[in-house]
Design an enzyme around this catalytic site. Structure first.
Site, PDB file in Angstrom:
ATOM      1  N   GLY A  43     -19.461  -7.844 -11.968  1.00 36.90           N
ATOM      2  CA  GLY A  43     -19.074  -6.769 -12.619  1.00 36.90           C
ATOM      3  C   GLY A  43     -19.109  -6.506 -13.957  1.00 36.90           C
ATOM      4  N   SER A 285      -5.184   7.801 -11.835  1.00 40.17           N
ATOM      5  CA  SER A 285      -5.609   6.840 -13.301  1.00 40.17           C
ATOM      6  C   SER A 285      -4.443   7.157 -13.819  1.00 40.17           C
ATOM      7  CB  SER A 285      -6.516   7.356 -14.035  1.00 40.17           C
ATOM      8  OG  SER A 285      -6.226   7.597 -15.357  1.00 40.17           O
ATOM      9  N   ARG A 331       3.001   0.119 -18.065  1.00 39.11           N
ATOM     10  CA  ARG A 331       2.578   0.292 -16.894  1.00 39.11           C
ATOM     11  C   ARG A 331       3.956   0.002 -16.227  1.00 39.11           C
ATOM     12  NH1 ARG A 331      -3.402  -0.635 -16.435  1.00 39.11           N
ATOM     13  NH2 ARG A 331      -3.922   1.800 -17.175  1.00 39.11           N
TER      14      ARG A 331
END
Lengths: 639, 249, 224
Positions: A43, A285, A331
């Site tokens: 990745g 997002s 967050r």
């Protein structure tokens, strides 16, 4: 504590990395072709590191379980990638990014690693741009930037809402170039089954060829794991359904320490659960919080349509509680605030487990066209899934498991406690502390891959020049293969009644309930019991159809779920040990009167690194004390 | 709702396949197509039957794993969708749904609905990159890219490599896939340097791997989950022709 | 350059170039034919005889023939290769909505080819190798091609039908072929694609409308 030497270079923070580079051991170009490196996972960390090693002249074998490196779940990162370039002339600097990351991580990350991350961030953007990553540009042709949660500067580079895809494809193309040149041998559709340790050093891996079912052995001078995070422990998460913790667990069982396993980020803006069959939650997002305003009705159980609720009766709870950062708080803070409102009955939607993310004001102020330009694909995706248009009616969002700050413990070299075994990107624990800052995950993966591991792994390999690659017929390989085979055969022979997925779902439920956004001692202890029961049931009532020597997707799932079950226990153990709240880890017992998370620095200012002791034994805790010499440890406040 | 399924089953790459019929009850209209298949598999496994092999991963239409040809549409009905974004509300109660794998010489079937798309990786390895090593990059702001070009390059770069273009094309042509990568890099100053070499080698590889040629039906752009336009194919043609006429290879 | 001839884009390039060349020819062909509609045929006879006898046309004629042949050979070759690119087809035929013509260019081509054979046998062959009556125009003895054309269209109603059906096939072929040729040689982009499609339609309507009008003109003039 001798086990945990982080090997941080001497000197002032800003000079550590350059001093390291200036004094590290090197491998000369003509020796590099004698050295083999295995990279597992391709990745945003794995692809670049494999490509970079090959560019330097090493022989690389790269492995992924997907059919192509381009499918790695980094591809789904949406919002952006940070870089301390001060593009906006708004006071950004490497120190500022370092500071924001440390603070965002609630003072549980290692200073030296984080500073290095900030230091190389600009080069990462340069490299990606040169590869042809189409970052958003201003009309004048320079890089465009947007703002992300938890910071007060605009430093995030983006490619619409598909930044992860573009950044991954940059690395992927570099990797493919080396494959074409023959310097990287690509082994796709391989599931790693074990790490082979010879004379105390990581020397190879054992994999299952997912097409033929064959068990294969590969040897090298060192092994780099870039296998990502384990957010799918919750079953429903923002991760791809095949993302898994198996490689990390194999390393853990072989003696690599696991750092801060309970540090899991819950992302605040996901599409809520729509039905009981759902296998995955879709992320919206974080960049949406730049223009969207989060609210719930002021009246409990208000069932009116959002449009019918006048402003005076709306509770913009993030703006109310955190006036300085408003909708752009980090967050963990945003997630908990949403959960708090829903738990108290103010949630919206069918299930009451959602809050509004409203673009009404942004559309009115900036026009639909501008908003469409910024978030067009995200809005379209939302509409496809839910049938509602965010231009017309507010989005409904709810937190979901997203990113794991925890991972294999690594030192400054990104080396685990097993010599020759490195962990990079999300697979390691190093840079994000207890909570990751938005747009730092792509940065960390790419930074480790392009600009950190190529140096630190060379430093290790410098002492291996005369070592020969071990034969794959050596007893260690044979043993690893046999062990792996035994486990796979076990799965096939249980012949019970329940599918691997059904166990995964139940495990996810246990973890989300007791070790999700909020944790307490009672729940965690209960979780331990439930996990044990589930484990017993798994190993006695699992049903896997098919055979070993063919494509067998259920068999693949089974080994992933088996590892998740063991990891779940480790997560809960870690969460129980850490009686403080910090970042994504919120212990209900440790909060201020206002309900904010409360750290206990005197007791928990350390990295909890767990050592495996055996399948049914308690792991041993090792502590890496965290020293903060360059920032003042403060209560993390976004008010 | 209740649905009937007609699904391609094939034990492995060499085996002869056939269509297998299934019936599934209690399908929720809000389920995604993949979740419906998951529930079918759960049922099959419990009944001691062989589940259907199919590929899926991100469920956000970005990984490109899906390879299902549903009722005559690559990825199923709907505009700009990958299979993960197709919901059962698009089908009628009692409907028969036929599910096939991508069909193309370049994408051999591996098992059931799984196909081998390694050909795309090979095409990429042939030239889908900018030849720059880590550490050689100039300052990103020293390469000025106009907003229009950057946006256009992004439109091309949005390709997820799923292969729906090949599956939709009557000629199994991979032109849209190749065009997207060639155009993206040719639109950017960083990629222009080796644009000619790239166009030549990617097209040569594409031809070698047995994909058909483009006859401009436009089916690919209609079925592309990211709506990549065939104007990029014109650009690829332009790049390829100019490279062929100017470079002595 | 050798690779170019065998590459998929190279082969398509020749399809396009020959196609564009043939489309130019159609313009010339229709221009001459449209003279059938004016006066008593003298104009047409003069023009047709001029085309048949001047040295430039002597050179262009084989090139034109070559254009046809290349267009046909490449079409057959590419089609064969394209069929091979999907050894096993789908059970459910595609439901993706694309223009019918674009999917059936080869079939249309074959039908046009059949028409072309009939057409050549009836006109070209006779002019070249048959006995055609001559008339005197401005003191020169030339072929009375007008009589040949008029005779065919007046005499056999079914020939009119074949002719018009052939022209319809040509129309469909051209609606896709026109813009497709530009697309293949790379003279196309987002802005020009819709424009080229419209221009292609206009071109096809004019060409095929023109060709179809001529037999109808004779039918109406002489038969009805």
């Amino acid at each position: 504590m001798s086990k945990l030497d982080a090997k941080i270079p001497e000197g002032p923070l800003a000079e550590k990395w350059s001093r390291y580079k200036a004094t590290q051991k090197l491998v000369s170009p003509n020796n590099r072709k004698k050295l083999d490196i295995i990279v597992v996972g391709t990745g945003i960390a794995g692809a670049p590191v494999a490509a970079s090693f090959a560019e330097m002249g090493y022989n690389v074998k790269a492995f992924c379980f997907q059919d192509s490196p381009r499918r790695a779940h980094s591809v789904a990162a949406q919002g952006g990638i940070n870089a301390a370039r001060n593009n906006k002339n708004d006071g950004d600097s490497a120190y500022r990014l370092f500071y924001d990351t440390i603070k965002g991580g609630d003072y549980r990350a290692r200073e030296a690693n984080v500073y290095r991350l900030a230091e190389v961030s600009a080069s990462v953007i340069d490299q990606l741009t040169a590869q042809g990553v189409p970052f958003a540009r201003e009309y004048g042709g320079t890089l465009a930037n947007r703002t992300f949660g938890g910071v007060q500067v605009s430093r995030t580079n983006y490619a619409q809402g598909q930044t992860g895809q573009q950044v991954l494809l940059g690395g992927y193309s570099a990797l493919k170039r080396q494959v074409g040149l023959g310097k990287v041998k690509m082994y796709a559709r391989r599931q790693m089954l074990d790490i082979v340790i010879i004379d105390g050093k990581a020397r190879g891996i054992v994999t299952r060829n997912l097409v033929t079912g064959e068990i294969e052995r590969y040897a090298a001078h060192c092994v780099v794991l870039a296998t990502g995070g384990y957010g799918t422990i919750y079953y429903l998460s923002t991760l791809a359904v095949q993302s898994n913790a198996s490689a990390a667990m194999q390393a853990y069982r072989k003696g690599a320490l696991f750092g801060n396993p309970s540090f899991i980020q819950i992302h605040p803006t996901c599409i809520p659960v729509l039905n009981e069959y759902q296998s995955k939650l879709t992320l919206m997002s974080e960049s949406l919080r730049n223009d969207g305003r989060i609210w719930v009705p002021k009246k409990e159980g208000d069932k009116r349509k959002p449009k019918e609720i006048p402003d005076a009766e709306r509770d913009y709870f993030l703006e109310r509680r955190y006036p300085a950062f408003g909708n752009l708080v980090p967050r963990d803070v945003a997630s908990r605030a949403a959960k708090e409102r829903c738990d108290n009955g103010f949630g919206v939607g069918k299930t009451g487990l959602a809050v509004y993310l409203d673009f009404r004001d942004a559309v009115a102020k900036q026009g639909k066209k501008v908003i469409k330009n910024k978030y067009g694909n995200l809005f379209a995706m939302y509409e496809k899934i839910t049938g509602d248009s965010p231009y017309e009616t507010p989005m409904m969002i709810y937190p979901a498991g997203h990113y794991t700050m925890g991972g294999l413990w690594v030192d400054y070299n990104l080396q685990t406690t097993i010599p020759g075994l490195f962990a990079i990107g999300e697979a390691n624990f190093s840079d994000h502390g207890a909570n990751r800052l938005g747009a730092n995950s792509l940065l960390q993966g790419a930074a480790d891959g392009y600009f950190v591991a190529p140096y630190t792994v060379s430093n290790y390999l410098a002492d291996e020049i005369t070592t020969k690659v071990p034969s794959t017929d050596s007893p260690e390989f044979v043993e690893a293969e046999n062990n792996a085979k035994v486990i796979l055969e076990k799965f096939l022979n249980i012949n019970g009644t329940k599918t691997a997925t059904s166990f995964h779902k139940r495990l996810g439920n246990i973890m989300w309930t007791h070790a999700g956004m909020q944790r307490n001692e009672e729940g965690l202890k209960k979780a331990l019991v439930e996990i044990d029961e589930l484990k017993k049931e798994f190993w006695s009532d699992l049903k896997i159809p098919g055979k070993m020597d063919e494509i067998n997707q259920e068999l693949e799932k089974a080994s992933r779920v088996a590892d998740f079950i063991d990891l779940a226990k480790l997560i809960v153990t870690d969460a129980l040990n850490r009686k403080e709240s910090c970042g994504g880890h919120y212990r209900e017992e440790s909060r201020t009167e206002g309900g904010e998370a409360m750290r206990i620095d005197e007791e928990y200012s350390y990295v909890a690194a767990w050592e495996y002791q055996g399948d049914d034994k308690e792991p041993t805790l090792h502590k890496e004390e965290l020293k903060f010499e360059n920032v003042e440890v403060k209560v993390r406040s976004y008010k | 709702m209740k649905i009937k399924l007609n699904i391609w089953k094939q034990a492995n790459a060499k085996a002869k396949g056939r269509f297998e019929k299934y019936e599934l009850d209690g399908v929720d209209a809000e389920m995604s197509f993949l979740e419906m298949l998951d529930s079918l598999n759960e049922k099959l496994i419990k009944e001691g039957k062989e589940p259907v092999a199919f590929e899926h991963d991100c469920h956000e239409a970005i990984c490109g794993c899906c390879s299902l040809y549903i009722n005559g549409y690559p990825h199923g009905p709907g505009k700009e969708v990958a299979t993960c974004q197709v919901h059962m509300r698009s089908f009628k109660d009692g409907e028969t749904i036929t599910v096939e794998p991508w069909r193309a010489k370049g994408f051999p079937v591996m098992k059931d609905l799984m196909v081998d798309r390694d050909a795309f990786d090979k095409i990429m390895a042939a030239g889908g990159f900018v030849s720059i090593d880590a550490g050689q990059a100039p300052d990103a702001n020293s390469i000025l890219v106009g907003k229009v070009d950057a946006d256009k390059a992004f439109d091309a770069a949005a390709c997820i490599g799923c292969g729906a273009c090949v599956a939709a094309c009557k000629n199994s042509s991979a032109m849209l896939f190749v065009a997207a990568k060639v155009s993206q890099l040719a639109l950017l100053p960083q990629g222009k340097v080796e644009a000619k070499r790239r166009a030549l080698s990617m097209v040569a590889k594409m031809d070698e791997l047995g994909f058909g040629s483009c006859t401009n039906t436009g089916a690919c752009e209609i079925e592309c989950p990211k709506s990549i336009g065939i104007d990029f194919i014109a650009k690829l043609n332009r790049e390829y022709l100019s490279a062929s006429f100017s470079e002595s290879e | 350059m050798t690779k170019f001839f065998t590459s998929s884009i190279g082969q398509k390039f020749f399809m396009s170039i020959t196609g564009l060349f043939l489309m130019l020819f159609l313009i010339v062909h229709l221009t001459i034919n449209s003279l059938l509609l004016f006066g008593d045929g003298t104009l047409f006879n003069q023009a047709a005889n001029f085309m048949g006898s001047n040295p430039v046309m002597k050179v262009i004629e084989p090139i034109l023939g070559l254009g046809f042949i290349l267009h046909i050979i490449y079409a057959a070759y590419i089609t064969l290769k394209n069929v091979k690119a999907r050894p096993k087809g789908y059970k459910v035929t595609t439901k993706t909505k694309v223009s019918w013509a674009s999917k059936n260019m080869f079939i249309l081509g074959v039908l046009i080819f059949i028409f072309l054979v009939i057409h050549l046998a009836n006109f070209f062959w006779k002019v070249k190798f048959g006995n055609i009556e001559t008339i005197m125009v401005e003191g020169k003895e030339i072929h009375d091609l007008y009589a040949l054309v008029a005779g065919l269209f007046k005499g056999w109603w079914w020939y009119n039908v074949i002719y018009i059906v052939g022209v319809i096939f040509l129309f469909l072929h051209l609606t896709h072929g026109f813009w497709s040729a530009f697309q293949t040689i790379g003279w196309d982009n987002e802005k020009w694609m819709p424009r080229l499609k419209v221009i292609g339609y206009i071109y096809s309507i004019i060409i095929c409308g023109g060709f179809a009008f001529i037999p109808m003109y004779f039918l109406i003039k002489y038969v009805v």
